[in-house]
Enzyme design. Sequence first.
Site, PDB file in Angstrom:
ATOM      1  N   GLY A 150      -8.330   0.125   9.859  1.00 56.74           N
ATOM      2  CA  GLY A 150      -9.362   0.906   9.184  1.00 56.74           C
ATOM      3  C   GLY A 150      -9.729   0.330   7.818  1.00 56.74           C
ATOM      4  N   LYS A 162      -7.110  -2.762  26.876  1.00 58.19           N
ATOM      5  CA  LYS A 162      -5.781  -2.617  26.278  1.00 58.19           C
ATOM      6  C   LYS A 162      -4.936  -3.835  26.675  1.00 58.19           C
ATOM      7  CE  LYS A 162      -2.216  -0.323  24.742  1.00 58.19           C
ATOM      8  NZ  LYS A 162      -2.143  -0.291  23.302  1.00 58.19           N
ATOM      9  N   SER A 163      -4.093  -4.335  25.796  1.00 55.31           N
ATOM     10  CA  SER A 163      -3.269  -5.512  26.123  1.00 55.31           C
ATOM     11  C   SER A 163      -2.358  -5.216  27.314  1.00 55.31           C
ATOM     12  CB  SER A 163      -2.420  -5.902  24.915  1.00 55.31           C
ATOM     13  OG  SER A 163      -3.255  -6.201  23.821  1.00 55.31           O
ATOM     14  N   SER A 189      -9.146  -4.244  21.136  1.00 56.06           N
ATOM     15  CA  SER A 189      -8.112  -3.961  22.136  1.00 56.06           C
ATOM     16  C   SER A 189      -7.241  -2.779  21.709  1.00 56.06           C
ATOM     17  CB  SER A 189      -7.235  -5.196  22.322  1.00 56.06           C
ATOM     18  OG  SER A 189      -6.256  -4.922  23.301  1.00 56.06           O
ATOM     19  N   CYS A 204       0.837  -8.833  16.761  1.00 51.33           N
ATOM     20  CA  CYS A 204       1.233  -7.419  16.627  1.00 51.33           C
ATOM     21  C   CYS A 204       2.402  -7.315  15.641  1.00 51.33           C
ATOM     22  CB  CYS A 204       1.623  -6.851  17.974  1.00 51.33           C
ATOM     23  SG  CYS A 204       2.126  -5.125  17.852  1.00 51.33           S
ATOM     24  N   ASN A 239      -5.643  -8.648  13.509  1.00 50.57           N
ATOM     25  CA  ASN A 239      -4.880  -7.512  14.050  1.00 50.57           C
ATOM     26  C   ASN A 239      -4.546  -6.570  12.891  1.00 50.57           C
ATOM     27  OD1 ASN A 239      -3.238  -5.930  15.790  1.00 50.57           O
ATOM     28  ND2 ASN A 239      -2.663  -7.768  16.925  1.00 50.57           N
ATOM     29  N   THR A 240      -3.890  -5.475  13.187  1.00 55.93           N
ATOM     30  CA  THR A 240      -3.446  -4.565  12.126  1.00 55.93           C
ATOM     31  C   THR A 240      -2.489  -5.304  11.191  1.00 55.93           C
ATOM     32  OG1 THR A 240      -1.651  -3.826  13.548  1.00 55.93           O
ATOM     33  CG2 THR A 240      -3.635  -2.451  13.518  1.00 55.93           C
ATOM     34  N   LYS A 250      -5.899 -14.063  18.768  1.00 55.06           N
ATOM     35  CA  LYS A 250      -6.050 -12.963  17.795  1.00 55.06           C
ATOM     36  C   LYS A 250      -4.999 -13.110  16.711  1.00 55.06           C
ATOM     37  CE  LYS A 250      -6.612  -7.964  17.495  1.00 55.06           C
ATOM     38  NZ  LYS A 250      -6.723  -6.729  18.278  1.00 55.06           N
ATOM     39  N   GLY A 259     -11.650  -5.343  11.733  1.00 51.99           N
ATOM     40  CA  GLY A 259     -10.819  -4.702  10.710  1.00 51.99           C
ATOM     41  C   GLY A 259     -11.658  -3.879   9.758  1.00 51.99           C
TER      42      GLY A 259
HETATM   43  C1  LIG Z   1      -4.089   2.865  18.196  1.00 51.85           C
HETATM   44  C2  LIG Z   1      -4.263   1.377  18.161  1.00 51.85           C
HETATM   45  C3  LIG Z   1      -3.803   0.583  19.238  1.00 51.85           C
HETATM   46  C4  LIG Z   1      -3.960  -0.801  19.222  1.00 51.85           C
HETATM   47  N1  LIG Z   1      -3.539  -1.541  20.292  1.00 51.85           N
HETATM   48  C5  LIG Z   1      -3.759  -2.884  20.318  1.00 51.85           C
HETATM   49  C6  LIG Z   1      -3.436  -3.650  21.477  1.00 51.85           C
HETATM   50  O1  LIG Z   1      -2.951  -3.149  22.493  1.00 51.85           O
HETATM   51  N2  LIG Z   1      -3.681  -4.996  21.427  1.00 51.85           N
HETATM   52  C7  LIG Z   1      -4.247  -5.605  20.335  1.00 51.85           C
HETATM   53  O2  LIG Z   1      -4.467  -6.823  20.359  1.00 51.85           O
HETATM   54  N3  LIG Z   1      -4.589  -4.891  19.236  1.00 51.85           N
HETATM   55  C8  LIG Z   1      -4.365  -3.557  19.209  1.00 51.85           C
HETATM   56  N4  LIG Z   1      -4.747  -2.824  18.113  1.00 51.85           N
HETATM   57  C9  LIG Z   1      -5.404  -3.503  16.968  1.00 51.85           C
HETATM   58  C10 LIG Z   1      -6.931  -3.398  17.069  1.00 51.85           C
HETATM   59  O3  LIG Z   1      -7.421  -4.053  18.218  1.00 51.85           O
HETATM   60  C11 LIG Z   1      -7.617  -3.985  15.819  1.00 51.85           C
HETATM   61  O4  LIG Z   1      -7.316  -5.355  15.711  1.00 51.85           O
HETATM   62  C12 LIG Z   1      -7.192  -3.276  14.528  1.00 51.85           C
HETATM   63  O5  LIG Z   1      -7.070  -1.884  14.726  1.00 51.85           O
HETATM   64  C13 LIG Z   1      -8.154  -3.541  13.361  1.00 51.85           C
HETATM   65  O6  LIG Z   1      -9.441  -3.037  13.640  1.00 51.85           O
HETATM   66  P1  LIG Z   1      -9.967  -1.595  13.106  1.00 51.85           P
HETATM   67  O7  LIG Z   1      -9.713  -1.560  11.632  1.00 51.85           O
HETATM   68  O8  LIG Z   1     -11.414  -1.574  13.480  1.00 51.85           O
HETATM   69  O9  LIG Z   1      -9.192  -0.556  13.833  1.00 51.85           O
HETATM   70  C14 LIG Z   1      -4.579  -1.424  18.104  1.00 51.85           C
HETATM   71  C15 LIG Z   1      -5.020  -0.640  17.027  1.00 51.85           C
HETATM   72  C16 LIG Z   1      -4.876   0.734  17.044  1.00 51.85           C
HETATM   73  C17 LIG Z   1      -5.390   1.555  15.867  1.00 51.85           C
END
Ligand SMILES: Cc1cc2nc3c(=O)[nH]c(=O)nc-3n(C[C@H](O)[C@H](O)[C@H](O)COP(=O)(O)O)c2cc1C
Length: 313
Positions: free
Chosen positions: A224, A52-53, A28, A135, A198-199, A171, A251
Amino acid sequence: MTSSQSRDSLLRTDLFGRTLTSPLILASGILGTTKSLLKRLGEIGAGAVTIKSISVAPRAGHPNPTVLSFGPGMINAVGYSNPGLKKACEEYADLSDVACPVIGSLIGTKAEEFAQVAAAFSLLDFAAIEIPISCPHTPGYGKLARQDTPEAVLEILSIVSGETDKPLFIKVPAAAQNLSELVDASDQGGAAGITAVNTIGPGMLINIDARRPYLGFGIGGVSGPALKPLAVSATYAINEQAPHLPIIGTGGVMNGRDAIELIMAGATGVGMGTAVLDRGIEAFAVIADEMAEWMRDNDISNLNEIRGAAHAK
Ligand SMILES: Cc1cc2nc3c(=O)[nH]c(=O)nc-3n(C[C@H](O)[C@H](O)[C@H](O)COP(=O)(O)O)c2cc1C
């Protein structure tokens, strides 16, 4: 005879009652903002895509800059910018030409908002609904609103499941001290699965020349490669605790080996965010090819053969 098996037959994955051509799922917040992008991702071979959320009211999000790359990852404080429920329902009204399942992502600050988004999403052709309680950088939502407690998870699930029969995925945050309680609450509340993770945050990077944080909001969430060990350990722990709950491990997946690693930790689906920002949407095809190649080299004919393989038996 795996050496001749097609990529699709190697990677085929059953999740939320659908058969996906690959376990790779758009996370997302990454490109999931318009239907045309979702369509393009389906064409390129994404197994599923998450939008997107979406909140009831439109949100401008945090001030720029909102995203920054650094050595082992990215930090972002987008702040849930989104067009709001009405516009989103128009955008996603007809998903029939998106070749893969679409997951809705639902956010709210209070009960009525969760109910309103859930009721509207229920009428759309989403295969599942994801609810981020995690978040780390948006006031009113996720960790900053204490939605990452078992009590909040039970309450949110009860509200949302009162409005929709769609499979619900909670999540969870990265490095949650209360992960097992969150998993119990998700299970008791009737969630169909868990998205992990999530991040991680709050994180901060400072521009020493400007003597200020880089991000407009100051703090943000880290994604990342820096996040991968936390995604792997959360996926492993959830699978150990609740093997019946499918996990979308998310992640730091940047290549096929990373995706296989999450599957060996117990994931069914594998979310990708940063890799798509880094490698472009072709990442879905490239990483699927890398997974298939590893499987052929290792005589694996089906992902079920290696799912959870890292757990001590
Ligand atoms: C630019 C950006 C925007 C994000 N927006 C959302 C969001 O709107 N809703 C959500 O649940 N997670 C959001 N995330 C988290 C990602 O969905 C994901 O859980 C996180 O980036 C870890 O995965 P990755 O390491 O592959 O990026 C966002 C991440 C990034 C980098």
